[in-house]
Design an enzyme around this catalytic site. Structure first.
Site, PDB file in Angstrom:
ATOM      1  N   LEU A   1       4.047   6.146  -3.056  1.00 50.79           N
ATOM      2  CA  LEU A   1       2.957   5.824  -3.968  1.00 50.79           C
ATOM      3  C   LEU A   1       1.637   6.138  -3.284  1.00 50.79           C
ATOM      4  CD1 LEU A   1       4.104   2.390  -5.456  1.00 50.79           C
ATOM      5  CD2 LEU A   1       4.037   4.592  -6.617  1.00 50.79           C
ATOM      6  N   ASP A   2       0.804   6.872  -3.971  1.00 55.26           N
ATOM      7  CA  ASP A   2      -0.537   7.209  -3.525  1.00 55.26           C
ATOM      8  C   ASP A   2      -1.296   5.918  -3.195  1.00 55.26           C
ATOM      9  OD1 ASP A   2      -3.528   7.604  -4.513  1.00 55.26           O
ATOM     10  OD2 ASP A   2      -2.755   9.591  -3.997  1.00 55.26           O
ATOM     11  N   PRO A   3      -2.230   5.939  -2.252  1.00 60.57           N
ATOM     12  CA  PRO A   3      -2.995   4.730  -1.944  1.00 60.57           C
ATOM     13  C   PRO A   3      -3.709   4.127  -3.163  1.00 60.57           C
ATOM     14  CG  PRO A   3      -3.352   6.338  -0.228  1.00 60.57           C
ATOM     15  CD  PRO A   3      -2.556   7.022  -1.310  1.00 60.57           C
ATOM     16  N   LEU A   4      -4.098   4.949  -4.139  1.00 59.55           N
ATOM     17  CA  LEU A   4      -4.763   4.420  -5.332  1.00 59.55           C
ATOM     18  C   LEU A   4      -3.780   3.843  -6.340  1.00 59.55           C
ATOM     19  CD1 LEU A   4      -7.510   7.114  -6.029  1.00 59.55           C
ATOM     20  CD2 LEU A   4      -7.738   4.930  -4.860  1.00 59.55           C
TER      21      LEU A   4
END
Length: 111
Positions: A37-40
């Site tokens: 999962l992307d940090p955002l």
């Protein structure tokens, strides 16, 4: 320890950050995740412990679903949701136009 933990990943840390933190907390050497999962991004992050790390390839191959929230007509200095707004415009889009524009995000997509 062997098993699967289901983590609700918040905005900010990377999937690797979550694994590293759990490695220290659980004192677990064999640990990994089954999806990045992307940090955002927020959402479900399966954490595999011990012998459960062997099933990673099966979990990674499963279908996934995503939910998105958009702010049309806005531009930030970082080109993402964490930047400061540098431009905002009124956008008038019909429901048909919106549906047509998101069709390319449905189905099998290589990321």
């Amino acid at each position: 320890m062997d098993g699967i933990l289901v983590i609700d990943k918040p905005t900010g840390p990377t999937s690797h950050d979550i694994v590293q933190k759990l490695r220290r907390i659980l004192m677990q050497r064999k640990i990994g995740h089954a999806g990045t999962l992307d940090p955002l991004a927020t959402g479900v992050l399966p954490i595999l412990l011990g012998k459960a790390t062997k099933i990673s390839r099966y979990l990674m191959g499963q279908d996934k679903a995503y939910e998105a929230e958009m702010c049309l007509g806005a531009k930030t200095d970082t080109l993402d949701a964490h930047g400061s707004f540098i431009e905002q415009n009124d956008v008038h889009v019909s429901l048909a136009d919106l549906i047509n524009s998101i069709k390319k995000f449905r189905g099998t997509i290589q990321q």
